[in-house]
Design an enzyme around this catalytic site. Structure first.
Site: not given
Ligand code: 2PG
Ligand code: MG
Length: 445
Positions: A375-378, A162, A249, A295, A323, A399, A171, A214, A348, A42
């Site tokens: 934050s991580h990524r998906s 996801h 989120d 978020e 985000d 997260k 999320e 995730e 991120k 996303s």
């Molecule tokens: C988000 C992320 C991580 P993605 O939207 O916050 O949870 O998703 O890495 O797919 O952008």
């Molecule tokens: Mg997000």
């Protein structure tokens, strides 16, 4: 003694979705240091650009061009500059920003640059003979009294892009704010996760216990309150009522079309809400469930809704995290501050493309009186860099998905290692707990 880079190489490897990503290896007199780059699904429009090869291999997702940029352009240039890694990372990172020359790292690729930045951060820490989290703490302007362990926000129900269920919101996270240590928080969360698994199996049948990108479950539900009821039931049957907060989120940019939010975007049956209706939906949920964090409640360019909702949330305990809105980018943070659009930055590293710029973004957020949520990524790997980053910048919460799947638990496991290491060294260290938004204010100024 100066610590110089003696080699910088990269390779194409796979992420947790089976898509190619960049692995970087750098060498110094202290050894070999690696990093692997994450990738989102996303993604927002304002993120630094990942270089993808196009063509047939891996459906166009190959990263061989980025790999080549590391080996043939970035590496030789860094070695020629003779950076002393004992002096820190900033100079090296900003040199790469200049070498790329674009505003979004589209020339060399943010995935190429970030891999080098992360691997070099590890080499810098080794040059000083200190752990990565301590090195990252020294790279910030903050001078803390001690270290603060973050509250984990674990995404136990997956929706949005996801997972394959009809749920539009991406999320639903549980946060063990009532625990007294990080390890205890993870234990409680893992127990709630197992309870949730039984409840999902009992309610929807065993076929529904499959998980999303995730690591959270993705049962056939479409209404946010259904997800929250499942979570509250799991928290209760695990015996932790009142000791968890919830974060959501929705990743609203994904279902914003022509000025409306289509909560039916995955089922093909439109369920369109105006931003006012969506705001009312959030207010209803916040009134009923222990929600501490929202978020991306609105899309990345829906500034009016962000500002209106931030006004409504003033005085409440809800953290409004940007985000896609902010993309870990100081220019977007400043714009959001002027619009009074939110009160927290989602951090991120791959949205901006270097570790030093990510740290600067966090510092700007702190200056504004905001909080920072790492934050991580998906699309992840077992690289656990963000665990050290969350401790280093003292942001109080992070997260990394569910307590399930290797690439998700790698970060939580690293955080438990850090907590034990700090305890063994008798270094001052506390768990952020209920005060997770203000952990960074525990500074000497
Ligand atoms: C988000 C992320 C991580 P993605 O939207 O916050 O949870 O998703 O890495 O797919 O952008
Ligand atoms: Mg997000």
């Amino acid at each position: 003694m100066t610590t110089l880079l003696t080699s910088v190489t990269a390779s194409q490897r796979l992420d947790s979705r089976g898509k190619p990503t960049v692995q970087v290896e750098v060498r110094t007199v202290d050894g070999t240091f690696r990093a692997i780059v994450p990738s989102g699904a996303s993604k927002g429009d304002y993120e630094a650009v990942e270089k993808r090869d196009g063509g047939k291999a891996f459906g166009g997702n190959g990263v061989l061009e980025a790999v080549k940029n590391v080996g043939e352009i970035i590496g030789p240039a860094l070695i020629a500059q003779r950076f002393d890694l004992g002096m820190g990372l900033k100079e090296l990172d900003y040199f790469m920003v200049g070498l790329d020359g674009s505003s979004d790292k589209s020339n060399l690729g943010a995935n190429a640059i970030l891999g080098v930045s992360m691997a070099c951060a590890r080499a810098c820490a080794a040059a000083k003979n200190i752990p990565l989290y301590e090195f990252l703490a020294r790279e910030t302007r903050l001078r803390r009294q001690g270290f603060v362990m973050p509250v984990p926000f674990l995404n136990v129900l997956n929706g949005g892009v996801h997972s394959g269920n009809p749920m539009a919101f991406q999320e639903f996270m549980i946060a063990p704010t009532g625990a007294s240590s990080f390890a205890q928080g993870i234990q409680w969360a893992a127990e709630v996760y197992q309870e949730l698994k039984s409840i999902v199996a009992k309610t929807f049948g065993k076929a529904a216990i499959g998980i999303g990108d995730e690591g959270g479950f993705a049962p056939p539900i479409s209404q946010p309150h259904e997800a929250l009821d499942l979570i509250m039931a799991a928290v209760k049957s695990a015996g932790y009522e009142g000791r968890f907060k919830i974060g959501i989120d929705p990743a609203s940019t994904e279902f914003f079309t022509e000025g409306e939010y289509d909560l039916g975007f995955k089922s093909g049956e439109p369920r369109k809400l105006s931003s006012t209706q969506l705001m009312e939906l959030f207010q209803g949920l916040v009134g009923k469930y222990p929600i501490a964090l929202l978020e991306d409640p609105f899309a990345q360019d829906d500034w009016d809704s962000w500002s209106a909702f931030n006004k409504i949330c003033k005085g409440s305990a809800v953290e409004l995290v940007g985000d896609d809105l902010l993309a870990t980018n100081i220019r977007r943070i400043d714009k959001a501050s002027k619009a009074d659009a939110c009160n927290s930055l989602l951090l991120k590293v791959n949205q901006i493309g270097t570790v030093s710029e990510a740290i600067s973004a966090a510092e700007r957020a702190y200056e504004l009186g905001w909080s920072v949520f790492v934050s991580h990524r998906s699309g992840e790997t077992t690289d656990d860099f963000i665990a050290d980053l969350a401790v280093g910048i003292g942001c109080g919460h992070l997260k990394s998905g569910a307590p399930c799947r290797g690439e998700r638990v790698a970060k939580y496991n690293r955080l438990m290692d850090i907590e034990e290491e700090l305890e063994a060294k008798k270094t001052s260290c506390s768990y952020a707990g209920e005060a997770f938004r203000y952990a960074h204010t525990n500074t000497k100024g």
